[in-house]
Design a protein around this motif. Structure first.
Motif, PDB file in Angstrom:
ATOM      1  N   THR A  17       0.828  -1.208   0.000  1.00 39.06           N
ATOM      2  CA  THR A  17       0.000   0.000   0.000  1.00 39.06           C
ATOM      3  C   THR A  17       0.858   1.250   0.000  1.00 39.06           C
ATOM      4  O   THR A  17       0.575   2.214  -0.722  1.00 39.06           O
ATOM      5  N   MET A  20       2.381   1.570  -3.473  1.00 42.29           N
ATOM      6  CA  MET A  20       1.411   1.950  -4.504  1.00 42.29           C
ATOM      7  C   MET A  20       0.925   3.386  -4.344  1.00 42.29           C
ATOM      8  O   MET A  20       0.548   4.018  -5.331  1.00 42.29           O
ATOM      9  N   SER A  21       0.919   3.898  -3.128  1.00 44.19           N
ATOM     10  CA  SER A  21       0.424   5.262  -2.932  1.00 44.19           C
ATOM     11  C   SER A  21       1.520   6.317  -3.072  1.00 44.19           C
ATOM     12  O   SER A  21       1.214   7.496  -3.281  1.00 44.19           O
ATOM     13  N   LEU A  24       1.592   8.717  -6.052  1.00 41.77           N
ATOM     14  CA  LEU A  24       0.473   9.662  -6.085  1.00 41.77           C
ATOM     15  C   LEU A  24       0.601  10.723  -4.995  1.00 41.77           C
ATOM     16  O   LEU A  24       0.314  11.901  -5.228  1.00 41.77           O
ATOM     17  N   VAL A  58      -2.460  14.676  -9.429  1.00 41.82           N
ATOM     18  CA  VAL A  58      -2.767  13.300  -9.046  1.00 41.82           C
ATOM     19  C   VAL A  58      -3.349  12.536 -10.235  1.00 41.82           C
ATOM     20  O   VAL A  58      -3.025  11.365 -10.455  1.00 41.82           O
ATOM     21  N   PHE A  59      -4.182  13.181 -11.035  1.00 35.12           N
ATOM     22  CA  PHE A  59      -4.735  12.534 -12.227  1.00 35.12           C
ATOM     23  C   PHE A  59      -3.619  12.120 -13.181  1.00 35.12           C
ATOM     24  O   PHE A  59      -3.597  10.977 -13.672  1.00 35.12           O
ATOM     25  N   ALA A  61      -0.464  11.706 -12.406  1.00 39.36           N
ATOM     26  CA  ALA A  61       0.371  10.713 -11.727  1.00 39.36           C
ATOM     27  C   ALA A  61      -0.259   9.329 -11.813  1.00 39.36           C
ATOM     28  O   ALA A  61       0.451   8.328 -11.976  1.00 39.36           O
ATOM     29  N   ILE A  62      -1.583   9.260 -11.734  1.00 41.16           N
ATOM     30  CA  ILE A  62      -2.273   7.976 -11.896  1.00 41.16           C
ATOM     31  C   ILE A  62      -2.052   7.440 -13.305  1.00 41.16           C
ATOM     32  O   ILE A  62      -1.807   6.243 -13.497  1.00 41.16           O
ATOM     33  N   MET A  63      -2.116   8.326 -14.285  1.00 39.95           N
ATOM     34  CA  MET A  63      -1.899   7.890 -15.667  1.00 39.95           C
ATOM     35  C   MET A  63      -0.505   7.313 -15.849  1.00 39.95           C
ATOM     36  O   MET A  63      -0.325   6.289 -16.517  1.00 39.95           O
ATOM     37  N   ALA A  65       1.672   6.244 -13.407  1.00 42.81           N
ATOM     38  CA  ALA A  65       2.084   5.224 -12.444  1.00 42.81           C
ATOM     39  C   ALA A  65       1.146   4.026 -12.396  1.00 42.81           C
ATOM     40  O   ALA A  65       1.340   3.136 -11.568  1.00 42.81           O
ATOM     41  N   SER A  66       0.151   3.970 -13.257  1.00 40.50           N
ATOM     42  CA  SER A  66      -0.824   2.884 -13.170  1.00 40.50           C
ATOM     43  C   SER A  66      -0.198   1.520 -13.430  1.00 40.50           C
ATOM     44  O   SER A  66      -0.577   0.533 -12.803  1.00 40.50           O
ATOM     45  N   ILE A  69       1.596   0.540 -10.211  1.00 38.41           N
ATOM     46  CA  ILE A  69       0.629   0.188  -9.171  1.00 38.41           C
ATOM     47  C   ILE A  69       0.017  -1.184  -9.461  1.00 38.41           C
ATOM     48  O   ILE A  69      -0.112  -2.022  -8.572  1.00 38.41           O
TER      49      ILE A  69
END
Length: 92
Positions: A17, A20-21, A24, A58-59, A61-63, A65-66, A69
């Motif tokens: 966890t 994965m976080s 972000l 964050v959006f 970063a999600i793109m 780092a997906s 993760i």
């Protein structure tokens, strides 16, 4: 399954966890500190000034780092299923 096995599963889940976080939380924290510094210099205290840039960071970063993760989640799941399959005390 004994207490050591439960603690090992909890430890690996918490560590996954955190891993994965981190992609972000890190950029959001840096942007938040930068905006807070800018607000302190200009004395503009607007709530949306901090929320919208952090949300965009964050959006993105999600793109980016997906895949990382998803890979970490896959590793955690495979290790847990391997322990279920071969037994917890096998030392896998």
């Amino acid at each position: 399954m004994n207490e050591a096995d439960v603690l090992e599963i909890a430890h690996s889940a918490l560590w996954a966890t955190i891993l994965m976080s981190a992609p972000l939380v890190g950029p959001a924290m840096l942007v938040g500190v930068g905006i807070a510094f800018g607000q302190a210099l200009t004395q503009i205290q607007e709530n949306t000034l901090t929320f919208v840039p952090k949300m965009l960071v964050v959006f993105f970063a999600i793109m980016f780092a997906s895949s990382f993760i998803g890979g970490q989640l896959q590793i955690l799941t495979e290790n847990l299923y391997r322990k279920i399959e071969y037994g917890f005390t096998a030392g896998v």
